[in-house]
Write a protein that holds these residues in place. Structure first.
Motif, PDB file in Angstrom:
ATOM      1  N   ASN A 112     -12.006   9.470  43.978  1.00 40.29           N
ATOM      2  CA  ASN A 112     -10.797   9.724  44.771  1.00 40.29           C
ATOM      3  C   ASN A 112      -9.620  10.101  43.878  1.00 40.29           C
ATOM      4  OD1 ASN A 112     -11.686   9.447  47.402  1.00 40.29           O
ATOM      5  ND2 ASN A 112     -11.244   7.256  47.512  1.00 40.29           N
ATOM      6  N   LEU A 113      -9.454   9.381  42.773  1.00 44.17           N
ATOM      7  CA  LEU A 113      -8.324   9.641  41.884  1.00 44.17           C
ATOM      8  C   LEU A 113      -8.442  10.999  41.197  1.00 44.17           C
ATOM      9  CD1 LEU A 113      -7.874   6.097  40.327  1.00 44.17           C
ATOM     10  CD2 LEU A 113      -6.362   7.232  41.961  1.00 44.17           C
ATOM     11  N   SER A 114      -9.651  11.560  41.193  1.00 46.67           N
ATOM     12  CA  SER A 114      -9.849  12.919  40.677  1.00 46.67           C
ATOM     13  C   SER A 114      -9.893  13.946  41.794  1.00 46.67           C
ATOM     14  CB  SER A 114     -11.159  12.994  39.876  1.00 46.67           C
ATOM     15  OG  SER A 114     -11.112  12.145  38.759  1.00 46.67           O
ATOM     16  N   ALA A 115      -9.527  13.511  43.020  1.00 42.58           N
ATOM     17  CA  ALA A 115      -9.526  14.391  44.195  1.00 42.58           C
ATOM     18  C   ALA A 115     -10.911  14.982  44.463  1.00 42.58           C
ATOM     19  CB  ALA A 115      -8.484  15.506  44.036  1.00 42.58           C
ATOM     20  N   GLU A 116     -11.943  14.130  44.381  1.00 43.91           N
ATOM     21  CA  GLU A 116     -13.312  14.535  44.703  1.00 43.91           C
ATOM     22  C   GLU A 116     -13.857  13.609  45.792  1.00 43.91           C
ATOM     23  OE1 GLU A 116     -15.639  15.923  40.991  1.00 43.91           O
ATOM     24  OE2 GLU A 116     -14.240  14.405  40.221  1.00 43.91           O
ATOM     25  N   LYS A 149     -17.689  13.190  46.700  1.00 45.57           N
ATOM     26  CA  LYS A 149     -18.483  12.373  45.780  1.00 45.57           C
ATOM     27  C   LYS A 149     -18.148  10.889  45.920  1.00 45.57           C
ATOM     28  CE  LYS A 149     -18.952  16.045  42.323  1.00 45.57           C
ATOM     29  NZ  LYS A 149     -18.673  16.463  40.920  1.00 45.57           N
ATOM     30  N   ALA A 150     -16.953  10.602  46.395  1.00 45.00           N
ATOM     31  CA  ALA A 150     -16.542   9.199  46.537  1.00 45.00           C
ATOM     32  C   ALA A 150     -17.234   8.526  47.711  1.00 45.00           C
ATOM     33  CB  ALA A 150     -15.025   9.119  46.709  1.00 45.00           C
ATOM     34  N   LEU A 151     -17.400   9.235  48.818  1.00 42.49           N
ATOM     35  CA  LEU A 151     -17.862   8.623  50.076  1.00 42.49           C
ATOM     36  C   LEU A 151     -19.198   7.889  49.952  1.00 42.49           C
ATOM     37  CD1 LEU A 151     -16.715  11.307  52.664  1.00 42.49           C
ATOM     38  CD2 LEU A 151     -15.898   8.948  52.493  1.00 42.49           C
ATOM     39  N   PRO A 152     -20.239   8.471  49.330  1.00 43.98           N
ATOM     40  CA  PRO A 152     -21.514   7.733  49.267  1.00 43.98           C
ATOM     41  C   PRO A 152     -21.398   6.391  48.549  1.00 43.98           C
ATOM     42  CG  PRO A 152     -21.826  10.046  48.663  1.00 43.98           C
ATOM     43  CD  PRO A 152     -20.351   9.817  48.733  1.00 43.98           C
ATOM     44  N   HIS A 153     -20.604   6.348  47.491  1.00 46.12           N
ATOM     45  CA  HIS A 153     -20.456   5.092  46.739  1.00 46.12           C
ATOM     46  C   HIS A 153     -19.681   4.055  47.552  1.00 46.12           C
ATOM     47  CE1 HIS A 153     -22.117   7.019  43.221  1.00 46.12           C
ATOM     48  NE2 HIS A 153     -21.228   7.993  43.314  1.00 46.12           N
ATOM     49  N   GLU A 192      -9.960   2.698  50.223  1.00 48.95           N
ATOM     50  CA  GLU A 192     -10.444   3.858  49.480  1.00 48.95           C
ATOM     51  C   GLU A 192     -11.150   4.853  50.405  1.00 48.95           C
ATOM     52  OE1 GLU A 192      -9.992   4.906  46.340  1.00 48.95           O
ATOM     53  OE2 GLU A 192      -8.582   3.253  46.139  1.00 48.95           O
ATOM     54  N   LEU A 193     -11.849   4.345  51.416  1.00 50.47           N
ATOM     55  CA  LEU A 193     -12.424   5.247  52.423  1.00 50.47           C
ATOM     56  C   LEU A 193     -11.311   5.994  53.157  1.00 50.47           C
ATOM     57  CD1 LEU A 193     -15.302   3.017  53.839  1.00 50.47           C
ATOM     58  CD2 LEU A 193     -15.580   5.303  52.861  1.00 50.47           C
ATOM     59  N   ALA A 194     -10.237   5.277  53.481  1.00 55.16           N
ATOM     60  CA  ALA A 194      -9.094   5.936  54.131  1.00 55.16           C
ATOM     61  C   ALA A 194      -8.511   7.017  53.228  1.00 55.16           C
ATOM     62  CB  ALA A 194      -8.025   4.895  54.481  1.00 55.16           C
ATOM     63  N   LEU A 195      -8.457   6.757  51.908  1.00 58.27           N
ATOM     64  CA  LEU A 195      -7.952   7.758  50.978  1.00 58.27           C
ATOM     65  C   LEU A 195      -8.881   8.971  50.920  1.00 58.27           C
ATOM     66  CD1 LEU A 195      -5.999   8.741  48.847  1.00 58.27           C
ATOM     67  CD2 LEU A 195      -7.214   7.351  47.149  1.00 58.27           C
ATOM     68  N   SER A 196     -10.193   8.734  50.919  1.00 59.58           N
ATOM     69  CA  SER A 196     -11.147   9.854  50.929  1.00 59.58           C
ATOM     70  C   SER A 196     -10.904  10.756  52.134  1.00 59.58           C
ATOM     71  CB  SER A 196     -12.583   9.329  50.964  1.00 59.58           C
ATOM     72  OG  SER A 196     -12.914   8.616  49.801  1.00 59.58           O
ATOM     73  N   PHE A 197     -10.729  10.157  53.299  1.00 55.82           N
ATOM     74  CA  PHE A 197     -10.507  10.956  54.508  1.00 55.82           C
ATOM     75  C   PHE A 197      -9.147  11.656  54.458  1.00 55.82           C
ATOM     76  CE2 PHE A 197     -13.548   7.702  56.340  1.00 55.82           C
ATOM     77  CZ  PHE A 197     -14.616   8.583  56.342  1.00 55.82           C
ATOM     78  N   LEU A 254      -7.767  12.825  51.673  1.00 58.21           N
ATOM     79  CA  LEU A 254      -7.979  13.971  50.794  1.00 58.21           C
ATOM     80  C   LEU A 254      -8.741  15.098  51.502  1.00 58.21           C
ATOM     81  CD1 LEU A 254      -8.999  12.023  47.544  1.00 58.21           C
ATOM     82  CD2 LEU A 254      -6.772  13.010  48.074  1.00 58.21           C
ATOM     83  N   LEU A 255      -9.562  14.722  52.487  1.00 55.55           N
ATOM     84  CA  LEU A 255     -10.323  15.713  53.258  1.00 55.55           C
ATOM     85  C   LEU A 255      -9.542  16.231  54.466  1.00 55.55           C
ATOM     86  CD1 LEU A 255     -13.782  13.905  53.192  1.00 55.55           C
ATOM     87  CD2 LEU A 255     -13.239  16.075  52.058  1.00 55.55           C
ATOM     88  N   GLY A 256      -8.346  15.671  54.709  1.00 57.36           N
ATOM     89  CA  GLY A 256      -7.552  16.083  55.863  1.00 57.36           C
ATOM     90  C   GLY A 256      -8.079  15.557  57.181  1.00 57.36           C
ATOM     91  N   ARG A 257      -8.894  14.531  57.147  1.00 53.45           N
ATOM     92  CA  ARG A 257      -9.438  13.935  58.375  1.00 53.45           C
ATOM     93  C   ARG A 257      -8.532  12.773  58.769  1.00 53.45           C
ATOM     94  NH1 ARG A 257     -15.737  13.181  56.838  1.00 53.45           N
ATOM     95  NH2 ARG A 257     -15.601  11.785  58.653  1.00 53.45           N
ATOM     96  N   TRP A 258      -7.434  13.103  59.445  1.00 46.92           N
ATOM     97  CA  TRP A 258      -6.369  12.133  59.658  1.00 46.92           C
ATOM     98  C   TRP A 258      -6.784  10.950  60.532  1.00 46.92           C
ATOM     99  CZ3 TRP A 258      -3.935  13.590  55.818  1.00 46.92           C
ATOM    100  CH2 TRP A 258      -3.613  14.922  55.559  1.00 46.92           C
ATOM    101  N   SER A 259      -7.525  11.204  61.589  1.00 43.42           N
ATOM    102  CA  SER A 259      -7.899  10.094  62.483  1.00 43.42           C
ATOM    103  C   SER A 259      -8.800   9.092  61.767  1.00 43.42           C
ATOM    104  CB  SER A 259      -8.593  10.626  63.744  1.00 43.42           C
ATOM    105  OG  SER A 259      -9.779  11.325  63.407  1.00 43.42           O
ATOM    106  N   ASP A 260      -9.742   9.606  60.941  1.00 43.78           N
ATOM    107  CA  ASP A 260     -10.608   8.704  60.180  1.00 43.78           C
ATOM    108  C   ASP A 260      -9.797   7.927  59.143  1.00 43.78           C
ATOM    109  OD1 ASP A 260     -12.979   9.357  61.481  1.00 43.78           O
ATOM    110  OD2 ASP A 260     -13.347  11.074  60.188  1.00 43.78           O
TER     111      ASP A 260
END
Length: 551
Positions: A415-419, A422-426, A446-451, A453-459
């Motif tokens: 996440n901190l590398s804006a990937e 790759k973060a989600l499976p872990h 961290e899951l909220a941060l992943s979403f 970064l993906l622009g998935r606001w509701s998730d």
């Protein structure tokens, strides 16, 4: 082999493994059945039965037999025990034979010229003269385990009604022992000892004999669409069930499903025993605490997640290190406490470097403990060294695949590398390993941060909400939720969420966001901009000025 055991008893599966382990299971079972039948004819010819064969256990009546090797162990130094006996290809038998010869040789050296006139396997700890060193006096706690949370994994019971699954039920216990041994703070009794007791034996007797505080028991039974494995953790001193869990498996022969089940069960056990030990030490006087008890009490304070408790925890860990400067557990917990303070108080890079040095010291103290590598990886992550961080976190997981927090931080490093892909499976793996772990608020955020970064606001909003529900004062999850709401156009909800953040963190400022160690600093600006979109945000509080620097 039966005569050399403490009670003259072994399970059929143990004997089969040692004598016919290289054969197919059905063939080995048939060989064991045939040889036991021959032995019964030879040994049970008089009125007293010397060999008793039950459904899953075999017992030799040691109360009716004189075992000469215990009466004259000095012969082990001149005549090798069972010299000339060999079973080609059976490494397990060879290993057992080497162990027995070593035990007899030690017995002869420990008591030269002082040989008991009675069979110590029969007469027990009250025999005269004193027992040889290799015989365990169960009236005393085993050496080295004082104050430790020792676990014994009992053989899982096959309740499928199909004898072919006996070896699978036992295999579960054996795999658990192997995996649990990777949790370095948790001593685990070896299988040869924990498997030597018959089913239904008194738990306190097992605990006293093995020096185990906790017993893990389990059953395998058929279910509608597969199999149900029930596991129970018992505090043997009180016989209270500390924890119980059921796991569903579609197949008992799928290696992938089996490996995942074992990994999850180990993660659950680590968390439950950790919590039980923290609670247990709370009732003890501080001046009577051992090193391990100082650490457990420190863990209890650290997990309260307050600044005052964090300071108490650090003092307790320091006391433990003073008592034993080379204790890997004291070093690890000191590093944990330092890491929590760094994150909570947004401390300087020099402090992070200090944490890294302490984690490296812990690695040197015990190179097999995955937690040390995890903590070193977290420090590298906060120093914006993503490659070094991931290498260390992978090393942590390799040493303990059930270390859920290491998987969560591995996801966080991506996440901190804006990937985020790759973060989600872990992160999902960390949550699956232990959804009730104390630190799951971090994983959910961290899951909220992943979403995000993906622009998935509701998730992002949903998972940030879950994180806040578990840790209401977690400003990081509040910030992610406010940002996602503002960018999704939910400005009224964002304003309410901002009010909630300022209620739980009245001193919140831009410095919180600026501290976040994104490799690309533009993401720090992204979150600042998301906060600024909320109507009513205090402008001063989002600007970099001298007043903020002193906030």
């Amino acid at each position: 082999m039966l005569a050399m055991t403490k009670h003259g008893e072994r399970t059929r599966s143990w004997l089969q493994d040692k004598l016919w382990g290289k054969r197919q299971h059905t063939e080995g079972r048939g060989s064991l059945r045939r040889e036991l039948s021959n032995l019964r004819k030879l040994l049970n010819c008089d009125s007293a039965e010397l060999l008793i064969c039950e459904r899953d256990r075999v017992r030799l009546r040691l109360d009716l037999i004189d075992v000469d090797v215990w009466r004259e162990p000095e012969k082990a130094l001149t005549d090798e025990f069972l010299e000339g006996l060999d079973i080609a290809g059976e490494d397990s038998f060879e290993e057992w034979l080497r162990e027995q010869r070593a035990v007899l040789a030690r017995a002869a050296r420990d008591q030269p010229g002082t040989i008991p006139t009675v069979n110590p396997r029969i007469d027990g700890p009250t025999s005269t003269p004193a027992l040889p060193a290799h015989i365990i006096d169960t009236a005393q706690p085993p050496n080295g385990f004082e104050g430790s949370s020792v676990l014994a994994v009992m053989p899982f019971i096959n309740m499928t009604g199909d004898a072919q699954y006996d070896y699978l039920a036992q295999g579960i216990s054996e795999e658990l022992i192997d995996r649990l041994s990777r949790i370095r703070w948790l001593p685990v009794i070896a299988r040869n000892s924990s498997f030597s007791f018959p089913d239904g034996v008194d738990r306190k007797l097992v605990s006293k004999s093995l020096g185990a505080r906790y017993l893990l028991e389990g059953r395998v039974r058929p279910d509608r669409d597969g199999y149900l494995i029930a596991a129970s953790l018992v505090d043997a001193s009180t016989e209270h069930t500390v924890w119980t869990q059921r796991f569903e498996l579609k197949s008992l022969t799928s290696m992938d499903a089996f490996a995942q089940f074992v990994t999850e069960l180990v993660a659950h056990l680590e968390t439950r025993i950790d919590h039980a030990e923290q609670v247990r030490t709370r009732s003890k006087r501080h001046d009577s605490l051992s090193i391990s008890e100082l650490i457990w009490r420190g863990r209890w304070h650290l997990n309260r997640l307050t600044r005052a408790d964090s300071e108490i925890a650090q003092k307790l860990f320091s006391e433990a290190r003073e008592l034993d400067p080379h204790s890997s557990e004291a070093l690890i917990q000191s590093t944990f406490a330092m890491g929590w303070a760094i994150w909570a108080e947004r401390q300087s890079e020099d402090r992070i470097l200090q944490m890294r040095r302490l984690a490296q010291e812990a690695i040197y103290a015990d190179p097999d403990d995955g937690r040390s590598y995890m903590l070193a990886g977290i420090a590298e992550m906060w120093l914006r060294h993503p490659i070094a961080a991931r290498e260390l976190l992978h090393s942590a997981i390799a040493r303990n695949p059930s270390l859920a927090l290491a998987r969560a931080h591995l996801g966080g490093s991506f996440n901190l590398s804006a990937e985020p892909e790759k973060a989600l499976p872990h992160l999902h793996a960390a949550l699956r390993l232990n959804s009730n772990d104390l630190h799951d608020f971090y994983t959910l955020a961290e899951l909220a941060l992943s979403f995000t970064l993906l622009g998935r606001w509701s998730d992002a909003i949903e998972h940030a909400h879950y994180a806040i529900a578990r840790r209401p004062a977690y400003w990081y999850a509040h910030m992610i939720r406010i940002n996602a709401m503002s960018r999704a156009g939910q400005l009224n909800d964002a304003r309410d969420a901002l009010t909630e953040l300022l209620r739980v963190k009245p001193n919140f400022s831009r410095l919180y966001v600026d501290w976040l160690p994104f490799v690309d600093r533009s993401w720090n600006d992204h979150f600042i901009e998301g906060l600024k979109r909320v109507s009513g945000s205090p402008v001063d509080w989002l600007t970099n000025n001298d007043q903020d620097a002193n906030a």
